[in-house]
Design a protein around this motif. Structure first.
Motif, PDB file in Angstrom:
ATOM      1  N   ASP A 142       0.859  -1.186   0.000  1.00 58.75           N
ATOM      2  CA  ASP A 142       0.000   0.000   0.000  1.00 58.75           C
ATOM      3  C   ASP A 142       0.896   1.236   0.000  1.00 58.75           C
ATOM      4  O   ASP A 142       1.695   1.434   0.915  1.00 58.75           O
ATOM      5  CB  ASP A 142      -0.875  -0.028   1.256  1.00 58.75           C
ATOM      6  CG  ASP A 142      -1.859   1.141   1.323  1.00 58.75           C
ATOM      7  OD1 ASP A 142      -1.799   2.033   0.454  1.00 58.75           O
ATOM      8  OD2 ASP A 142      -2.670   1.173   2.273  1.00 58.75           O
ATOM      9  N   SER A 177      -0.380   4.431  -0.279  1.00 64.36           N
ATOM     10  CA  SER A 177      -1.182   5.622   0.019  1.00 64.36           C
ATOM     11  C   SER A 177      -0.459   6.465   1.068  1.00 64.36           C
ATOM     12  O   SER A 177       0.472   6.002   1.732  1.00 64.36           O
ATOM     13  CB  SER A 177      -2.568   5.224   0.515  1.00 64.36           C
ATOM     14  OG  SER A 177      -2.484   4.492   1.727  1.00 64.36           O
ATOM     15  N   ALA A 237       2.929   5.316   3.108  1.00 64.45           N
ATOM     16  CA  ALA A 237       3.859   5.368   1.972  1.00 64.45           C
ATOM     17  C   ALA A 237       5.310   5.201   2.419  1.00 64.45           C
ATOM     18  O   ALA A 237       6.088   4.506   1.768  1.00 64.45           O
ATOM     19  CB  ALA A 237       3.679   6.677   1.210  1.00 64.45           C
ATOM     20  N   ILE A 239      -3.111   1.639  -4.359  1.00 67.44           N
ATOM     21  CA  ILE A 239      -3.923   2.497  -3.491  1.00 67.44           C
ATOM     22  C   ILE A 239      -5.352   1.972  -3.596  1.00 67.44           C
ATOM     23  O   ILE A 239      -5.819   1.270  -2.720  1.00 67.44           O
ATOM     24  CB  ILE A 239      -3.813   3.986  -3.870  1.00 67.44           C
ATOM     25  CG1 ILE A 239      -2.380   4.479  -3.609  1.00 67.44           C
ATOM     26  CG2 ILE A 239      -4.800   4.820  -3.021  1.00 67.44           C
ATOM     27  CD1 ILE A 239      -2.150   5.939  -3.942  1.00 67.44           C
ATOM     28  N   ASP A 240      -6.046   2.292  -4.714  1.00 64.95           N
ATOM     29  CA  ASP A 240      -7.290   1.575  -4.998  1.00 64.95           C
ATOM     30  C   ASP A 240      -7.208   0.890  -6.361  1.00 64.95           C
ATOM     31  O   ASP A 240      -8.165   0.266  -6.806  1.00 64.95           O
ATOM     32  CB  ASP A 240      -8.508   2.507  -4.928  1.00 64.95           C
ATOM     33  CG  ASP A 240      -8.465   3.609  -5.970  1.00 64.95           C
ATOM     34  OD1 ASP A 240      -7.364   4.066  -6.288  1.00 64.95           O
ATOM     35  OD2 ASP A 240      -9.538   4.030  -6.447  1.00 64.95           O
ATOM     36  N   VAL A 268      -3.739   4.607  -8.723  1.00 64.06           N
ATOM     37  CA  VAL A 268      -4.922   5.381  -8.341  1.00 64.06           C
ATOM     38  C   VAL A 268      -6.045   5.095  -9.326  1.00 64.06           C
ATOM     39  O   VAL A 268      -5.874   5.242 -10.542  1.00 64.06           O
ATOM     40  CB  VAL A 268      -4.618   6.892  -8.312  1.00 64.06           C
ATOM     41  CG1 VAL A 268      -5.872   7.671  -7.949  1.00 64.06           C
ATOM     42  CG2 VAL A 268      -3.501   7.188  -7.342  1.00 64.06           C
ATOM     43  N   HIS A 315      -8.294   6.810  -2.879  1.00 64.11           N
ATOM     44  CA  HIS A 315      -7.761   6.502  -1.554  1.00 64.11           C
ATOM     45  C   HIS A 315      -7.916   5.010  -1.302  1.00 64.11           C
ATOM     46  O   HIS A 315      -8.600   4.312  -2.063  1.00 64.11           O
ATOM     47  CB  HIS A 315      -8.419   7.340  -0.453  1.00 64.11           C
ATOM     48  CG  HIS A 315      -9.910   7.367  -0.506  1.00 64.11           C
ATOM     49  ND1 HIS A 315     -10.688   6.286  -0.173  1.00 64.11           N
ATOM     50  CD2 HIS A 315     -10.772   8.357  -0.864  1.00 64.11           C
ATOM     51  CE1 HIS A 315     -11.972   6.594  -0.298  1.00 64.11           C
ATOM     52  NE2 HIS A 315     -12.056   7.842  -0.722  1.00 64.11           N
ATOM     53  N   SER A 316      -7.294   4.515  -0.258  1.00 66.16           N
ATOM     54  CA  SER A 316      -7.151   3.070  -0.057  1.00 66.16           C
ATOM     55  C   SER A 316      -8.477   2.329  -0.151  1.00 66.16           C
ATOM     56  O   SER A 316      -9.462   2.690   0.503  1.00 66.16           O
ATOM     57  CB  SER A 316      -6.514   2.794   1.313  1.00 66.16           C
ATOM     58  OG  SER A 316      -5.206   3.316   1.358  1.00 66.16           O
TER      59      SER A 316
END
Length: 445
Positions: free
Chosen positions: A281, A283, A287, A313-314, A343, A348-349
């Motif tokens: 991950d 994000s 990070a 991230i997503d 992304v 966002h995650s």
């Protein structure tokens, strides 16, 4: 008295993560019996030589040495308050450090207001003293004085008045800090002050909460850490690959010696190097942790049969080629941040969407010989965790490990979906520092 101070000093070093063994303490005590105890430089050198084995521990040693062996300056009460500024300026111009120390002692006494009843750090007292001395005005007058004493152009950058003024003011600030520390120690006791400093080695810094300076230090030590880990893994693989008795070959050879196995024959097996898939991950919240994990694993890649890395991230994207090829790791990590398609629509995650996309596109990268490492805090912003997507590829792996950079007490709180994924992990590991990351790599790989 000296022995108790030494033992308290050693205890503080150990609390900060510095390894000091009993034999080192004995050597330190013996060294103090042959140096001039009134000479702080000699005492410091003797203790550093006997107690410190790793140069990375010297910064902590120096800080704690100032606490336990604090020495304030003598004061010169004959200088009136209104003349203190001019006297300090003149001492700086003349580079009279002994005189400056006496004046700083008086300044801290008059302006610092050090008190055992105030639960504040020495930074507050140093700030009060520096503000009262008006360092901006002092710098201006110091520059004017240095310029008036310089007949010709500076022969080098070190002779430049700006540089000289900066160096001398830095020395003044150091003297103020040292004087304040000595008075705080006198007011509260060395052990109490040592506890409030919160000192620790760089590898014990919490990565997610590290300051810019701490992150810079972590980047500096990550390569030596990787070298040390590589050596450990090489030794382990070498030890595992040698020494197995080849029973049949040994019996066959023993026929020439009447059946007595005088020369046992061992079999050197090929070392089994793990195959690793890292899913990290990247994000904002985690990070920094993902960055150090990728950097460490790629530094160890020659000890692995295969390493593939994915960032998300997503959305999820493979970043193996961006990080590989012997490229500079700093440049490679910047390319990951700028070029990787991590992304999606949400921005966002979203762990559920990530695992679905990974399963659809890269599911065939997981096999029965794969060690799968997930790096993230599992905070999915209340999206569907889609745990069956995770299960479908996690169960195919040889083992699945989840590295979580949050304290264990925060797991499964708020938007954390960790509980949905935990059943299909061999272990969920708290991994907040480089030391914890090192321990994980050493145990698993």
């Amino acid at each position: 008295m000296l022995t108790s101070t030494l033992l308290a000093f050693v205890s503080a070093l150990r609390s900060a993560g510095v390894g000091v063994g009993p034999s080192s303490v004995i050597d330190a005590a013996a060294s103090l019996s042959v140096v001039d105890l009134l000479d702080r430089r000699s005492v410091r050198a003797a203790l550093a030589a006997t107690l410190i084995k790793d140069p990375s521990s010297l910064a902590i040693f120096d800080r704690l040495f100032e606490v336990f062996f604090a020495a304030g300056s003598h004061q010169d009460p004959s200088v009136a308050e209104e003349a203190l500024f001019d006297s300090i300026r003149d001492a700086l111009l003349d580079e009279d450090w002994e005189r400056l120390g006496e004046l700083v002692g008086q300044a801290v006494e008059r302006f610092g207001g050090v008190s055992s009843e105030r639960p504040v750090s020495g930074v507050y007292y140093a700030y009060r003293t520096s503000r009262a001395l008006d360092l901006d005005r002092l710098r201006f007058e110091l520059l004017a004085g240095l310029a008036s004493r310089s007949d010709n152009e500076a022969a080098s950058a070190f002779d430049d008045p700006e540089y000289q003024a900066g160096q001398r003011l830095h020395e003044l600030s150091s003297l103020i800090d040292r004087e304040v520390l000595a008075r705080v120690v006198e007011a509260r006791g060395a052990e109490e002050v040592a506890r409030t400093l919160g000192l620790h080695l760089p590898e014990d810094t919490e990565i997610m909460h590290a300051s810019r300076e701490e992150l810079r230090e972590l980047r500096r030590i990550i390569t030596p850490l990787a070298v040390k880990l590589t050596a450990k893994l090489e030794r382990r693989h070498r030890d595992k690959s040698a020494g197995r008795l080849d029973f049949r070959a040994t019996i066959r050879r023993s026929l020439s010696t009447g059946g007595v196995p005088l020369e046992p024959i061992t079999r050197n097996d090929r070392p089994m190097r793990p195959e690793v898939v890292l899913l990290a991950d990247v994000s904002g919240s985690v990070a920094s942790f993902a960055r150090f994990t990728m950097q460490l694993l790629f530094a160890l890649s020659r000890e692995l049969r295969g390493l593939r890395s994915f960032a998300f991230i997503d959305e999820v994207d493979e970043v193996t080629e961006l990080l590989g090829g012997g490229r500079d790791i700093e440049t490679a990590l910047r390319d990951v941040a700028q070029s990787a398609k991590v992304v999606g629509l949400v921005g966002h995650s979203d762990y559920g969407a990530t695992f679905r996309h990974f399963n659809e596109r890269y599911g065939d990268s997981i096999s029965a010989s794969t060690t799968l490492i997930i790096c993230g805090d599992a905070r999915s912003n209340y999206h569907d965790p889609e745990e069956m997507q995770f299960r479908s590829f996690a169960e195919r792996a040889k083992a699945t490990y989840w590295l979580n950079p949050e304290p264990q007490g925060y797991w499964d709180t708020g938007d954390s979906a960790l509980a949905s994924y935990r059943p299909w992990c061999a272990a969920v590991v708290e991994c907040r520092t480089l030391r914890q990351l090192e321990r994980f790599v050493e145990q698993v790989l």
